[in-house]
Enzyme design. Structure first.
Site, short mmCIF file in Angstrom:
data_model
loop_
_atom_site.label_atom_id
_atom_site.label_comp_id
_atom_site.label_asym_id
_atom_site.label_seq_id
_atom_site.Cartn_x
_atom_site.Cartn_y
_atom_site.Cartn_z
N ALA A 13 0.95 -1.24 0.13
CA ALA A 13 -0.28 0.02 -0.08
C ALA A 13 0.91 1.02 -0.19
O ALA A 13 0.86 2.94 -0.33
CB ALA A 13 -0.90 0.40 1.10
N ARG A 18 11.08 7.27 -0.26
CA ARG A 18 12.35 7.89 -0.87
C ARG A 18 12.11 7.41 -2.74
O ARG A 18 13.89 7.87 -3.22
CB ARG A 18 13.06 6.42 -0.39
CG ARG A 18 13.45 7.00 0.56
CD ARG A 18 13.38 5.60 2.20
NE ARG A 18 12.20 4.58 2.32
CZ ARG A 18 12.46 3.89 3.48
NH1 ARG A 18 13.34 3.79 3.83
NH2 ARG A 18 11.44 2.92 3.08
N LYS A 25 5.30 2.54 -5.29
CA LYS A 25 6.70 1.55 -5.63
C LYS A 25 6.35 0.56 -6.35
O LYS A 25 7.23 0.20 -6.41
CB LYS A 25 7.27 1.33 -4.16
CG LYS A 25 8.49 1.08 -3.78
CD LYS A 25 9.57 0.79 -2.69
CE LYS A 25 8.09 0.86 -1.66
NZ LYS A 25 9.57 0.68 -0.26
N GLN A 76 -6.02 -0.36 2.19
CA GLN A 76 -5.75 0.67 3.69
C GLN A 76 -5.69 2.08 3.14
O GLN A 76 -4.65 2.21 2.71
CB GLN A 76 -4.01 0.13 4.03
CG GLN A 76 -3.67 0.38 4.92
CD GLN A 76 -2.20 0.76 5.50
OE1 GLN A 76 -1.20 0.55 4.28
NE2 GLN A 76 -1.29 0.39 6.62
N THR A 82 2.92 -0.30 9.07
CA THR A 82 2.91 -1.70 8.58
C THR A 82 2.33 -2.93 9.25
O THR A 82 1.99 -3.59 9.18
CB THR A 82 4.58 -2.69 8.62
OG1 THR A 82 5.04 -1.65 9.75
CG2 THR A 82 5.15 -1.83 6.87
N ASP A 106 7.63 -4.58 -2.20
CA ASP A 106 8.86 -4.55 -2.34
C ASP A 106 10.29 -5.61 -2.65
O ASP A 106 11.57 -4.54 -2.12
CB ASP A 106 9.19 -3.36 -2.17
CG ASP A 106 9.34 -2.89 -0.61
OD1 ASP A 106 9.48 -4.21 0.59
OD2 ASP A 106 10.36 -1.91 -0.58
N GLY A 143 16.22 -2.53 9.55
CA GLY A 143 16.08 -3.27 10.68
C GLY A 143 16.83 -3.98 10.86
O GLY A 143 17.06 -5.12 10.16
N ASN A 390 0.61 2.52 -48.12
CA ASN A 390 -0.40 1.60 -48.03
C ASN A 390 -1.15 2.64 -47.05
O ASN A 390 -2.28 2.40 -47.02
CB ASN A 390 0.34 0.55 -46.67
CG ASN A 390 0.90 0.89 -45.92
OD1 ASN A 390 1.78 2.04 -46.15
ND2 ASN A 390 1.34 0.69 -44.42
C1 UD1 Z 1 10.36 -2.75 6.59
C2 UD1 Z 1 11.01 -3.47 8.05
C3 UD1 Z 1 12.87 -3.35 8.51
C4 UD1 Z 1 13.02 -3.62 7.21
C5 UD1 Z 1 13.04 -3.94 5.90
C6 UD1 Z 1 13.40 -4.57 5.04
C7 UD1 Z 1 8.80 -2.22 9.33
C8 UD1 Z 1 8.88 -0.96 10.29
N1 UD1 Z 1 10.33 -2.22 8.85
O1 UD1 Z 1 11.36 -1.27 6.26
O2 UD1 Z 1 12.78 -3.91 9.87
O3 UD1 Z 1 14.21 -4.19 7.50
O4 UD1 Z 1 10.99 -3.30 5.63
O5 UD1 Z 1 12.93 -4.66 4.20
O6 UD1 Z 1 7.85 -2.20 8.96
N2 UD1 Z 1 3.59 -0.64 2.90
C9 UD1 Z 1 2.01 -1.21 3.97
N3 UD1 Z 1 1.26 -0.17 4.36
C10 UD1 Z 1 1.96 1.27 4.65
C11 UD1 Z 1 3.71 0.96 5.37
C12 UD1 Z 1 4.48 -0.07 3.73
O7 UD1 Z 1 1.20 -1.85 3.09
O8 UD1 Z 1 1.71 2.20 5.33
C13 UD1 Z 1 4.27 -1.76 2.16
C14 UD1 Z 1 5.34 -1.31 1.56
O9 UD1 Z 1 4.76 -0.77 0.48
C15 UD1 Z 1 5.98 -2.14 0.90
C16 UD1 Z 1 6.60 -3.02 3.32
O10 UD1 Z 1 5.02 -1.83 3.54
O11 UD1 Z 1 5.68 -2.83 0.00
C17 UD1 Z 1 7.71 -2.48 3.53
O12 UD1 Z 1 7.26 -1.20 3.79
P1 UD1 Z 1 9.13 0.22 3.71
O13 UD1 Z 1 8.18 1.52 3.50
O14 UD1 Z 1 9.62 -0.58 1.47
O15 UD1 Z 1 9.35 -0.63 5.06
P2 UD1 Z 1 11.41 -0.35 4.87
O16 UD1 Z 1 11.54 1.06 5.18
O17 UD1 Z 1 11.86 -0.59 4.15
MG MG Z 2 10.99 -1.53 2.14
#
Ligand code: UD1
Ligand code: MG
Length: 497
Positions: A13, A18, A25, A76, A82, A106, A143, A390
């Site tokens: 979602a 970034r 994304k 969402q 997350t 992602d 993380g 043509n």
């Molecule tokens: C997240 C983890 C981090 C881990 C990393 C690995 C958390 C807080 N952090 O960080 O520990 O090392 O992934 O790649 O989980 N998403 C939603 N709804 C939201 C927010 C995010 O669906 O409200 C989805 C995003 O679209 C994405 C995924 O969740 O596909 C992860 O979100 P992202 O913002 O990329 O988290 P990271 O900062 O990468």
């Molecule tokens: Mg990520």
């Protein structure tokens, strides 16, 4: 795990701030597919009871990308992290499901075998949560898995909250987990936004589980590449490089020679037969199928195209949605647009464009030609510079050329028009009427030779260019006579007719 008691949840979602992009994304592409499609495809072999994608940013487009693969979606709105995303997914998860594999949308390099191993480990240890972790060279941005002295998992600490000591930890959270749902839900309900982004972090649920004395495991991914996430354009490029390397390795394993492999780009669904040679800087895209014993010359781009066996594509040819039969040759610098078909041993040469046209068996169009909406019979030769006209600005019309026809160079065929078998077209003709079989068709102005004209013009121009005083005072009485072998009579030069 029995297929009836587990579900898969994909978090898709987020916007992906970034990436600084107007596109969500998970719809960005790497390795020839969108990120989220890769993730779904890795999940399909596990045969979960349900695959649920949490969508939000550009929800319609993300749904369109995953729905054809049998994925349900949960909306969402707004996106509050997350942990919040997993709570949203709960609505779409059947109550009978005991376990969930959770993945971010992602991290597209994950493989089905790794997910299956994670699920197996989770069941064997009876854990409340099993985290897929990885040790990577540069853990910045991820993380980190913080362990207690006895080695058990204590918490996941997000990159932004790391202490100086924790920053050195190289074991990262992949964001891929297996959860026992009955244990997870209470922890998610108690999540609070304790971070600068004011989001509910799923990762905080790990510490809560541990505080409750639950069993939390972390299993290391065998191949750390599999968990690479795509948060930046640089991440996308790194992940794309891994996909491309994997695909080239598979193609080479199948008996294909790939020269300077790192310069060659092959999409995931492409197949290539043994003993084919792929030269540097080639791109094979979409659903392209290449037979055995072919050569694809440097710089060529083939998309959604079929090459039967022993086809030669010379350098820098662009071929889209076309079919090249056994022994056909194209290029260099050929352009075959959708619907071009070369029958066996047909040949297309340099600077030739074809669209929706068939070149019959052994037929040739070797130089500087446009063939659009044309059917050309076997053994026919299309001369240099031939154009099928043509399009009249409104409609497209067909050109039909029979077998063993000779089309002279620089012929314009004004469609709709037919040229019968064995006919011959004089060079430079503009053919507007049908040409019967075995006839000669010529349609051009008659040639006139004005003898001595050029020489006389040169003399006049030379005279006009001389300064006045250096010119002879009197004109010569006798004008030059140029003898030319024209019906035996001498002629005077003249620039007038
Ligand atoms: C997240 C983890 C981090 C881990 C990393 C690995 C958390 C807080 N952090 O960080 O520990 O090392 O992934 O790649 O989980 N998403 C939603 N709804 C939201 C927010 C995010 O669906 O409200 C989805 C995003 O679209 C994405 C995924 O969740 O596909 C992860 O979100 P992202 O913002 O990329 O988290 P990271 O900062 O990468
Ligand atoms: Mg990520």
């Amino acid at each position: 795990m029995a297929t009836t008691d587990f579900v898969i949840v994909i978090l898709a979602a987020g916007k992906g701030m970034r990436l600084k992009s107007a596109l969500a994304k998970v719809l960005h592409r790497a390795g020839g597919r969108s990120l989220v499609e890769h993730v779904v495809r890795a999940c399909l072999p596990l045969k979960a009871r349900e695959i649920v994608a949490v969508v939000g940013h550009q929800a319609e487009d993300v749904t369109a990308a995953v729905a054809p693969l049998g994925v349900r979606t949960a909306l969402q709105q707004p996106q509050r992290g997350t942990g919040h995303a997993m709570l949203v997914a709960r609505r779409a998860i059947p109550s009978r499901a005991k376990f969930a594999i959770l993945l971010p949308g992602d991290a597209p390099l994950i493989r089905a075998e790794t997910l299956a191993a994670l699920a197996r480990a989770h069941r064997e240890t009876g854990a409340a949560a099993t985290i897929l972790s990885a040790e990577i060279e540069n853990p910045a941005g991820y993380g980190r898995i913080v362990r207690r002295d006895d080695g058990s998992v204590a918490a996941i600490v997000e990159n932004s909250a790391l202490s100086d000591d924790q920053r050195a930890i190289r074991e990262i959270n992949s964001s891929i987990y297996c959860f026992t749902l009955a244990k997870l839900w209470p922890c998610l309900e108690s999540l609070r936004p304790r971070n600068v982004h004011k989001e509910l972090y799923l990762t905080d649920a790990i510490a809560t589980l541990r505080q409750k004395g639950e069993n939390v495991q972390a299993v290391l991914a065998g191949d750390p590449d599999e968990v690479l996430g795509c948060n930046t354009r640089a991440d996308l490029a790194a992940v794309d490089a891994v996909f491309r390397r994997r695909k080239r390795a598979a193609i080479m394993d199948a008996g294909v020679t790939v020269e300077m492999p790192e310069s060659v780009l092959i999409d995931p669904e492409v197949t290539v037969g043994a003993d084919t040679r792929i030269e540097p800087c080639v791109q094979l895209l979409g659903k392209t199928r290449v037979g055995a014993g072919c050569t694809i010359g440097t710089g060529s781009v083939l998309a959604d195209t079929v090459l039967e066996d022993n086809v030669l594509v010379k350098p820098y040819s662009m071929v889209t949605s076309s079919h090249l039969s056994r022994g056909a040759q194209v290029g260099p610098f050929a352009r075959l647009r959708p619907g071009a078909r070369l029958e066996e041993n047909a040949r297309v040469g340099n600077f030739v464009e074809m669209k929706k046209s068939v070149l019959g068996e052994g037929a040739k169009a070797m130089h500087l030609t446009y063939l659009g909406d044309a059917r050309i019979g076997s053994g026919t030769n299309i001369g240099a510079g031939t154009i099928t006209c043509n399009y009249d600005g409104v409609h497209k019309y067909p050109t039909t050329i029979g077998k063993r026809v000779f089309i002279g160079s620089d012929t314009a065929l004004v469609a709709p028009v037919r040229v019968g078998d064995g006919a011959y077209i004089g060079a430079g003709s503009v053919i507007t009427k049908n040409v019967p079989a075995d006839a000669l068709g010529v349609a051009r102005g008659h040639q006139v030779n004005k003898l001595g004209w050029a020489a006389a013009r040169r003399r006049e121009m030379a005279a006009a260019a001389k300064p006045a005083k250096s010119r002879p005072r009197k004109k010569s009485k006798r004008r030059a006579t140029v003898r030319v072998a024209h019906r035996g009579k001498p002629r005077k030069p003249s620039h007038r007719r």
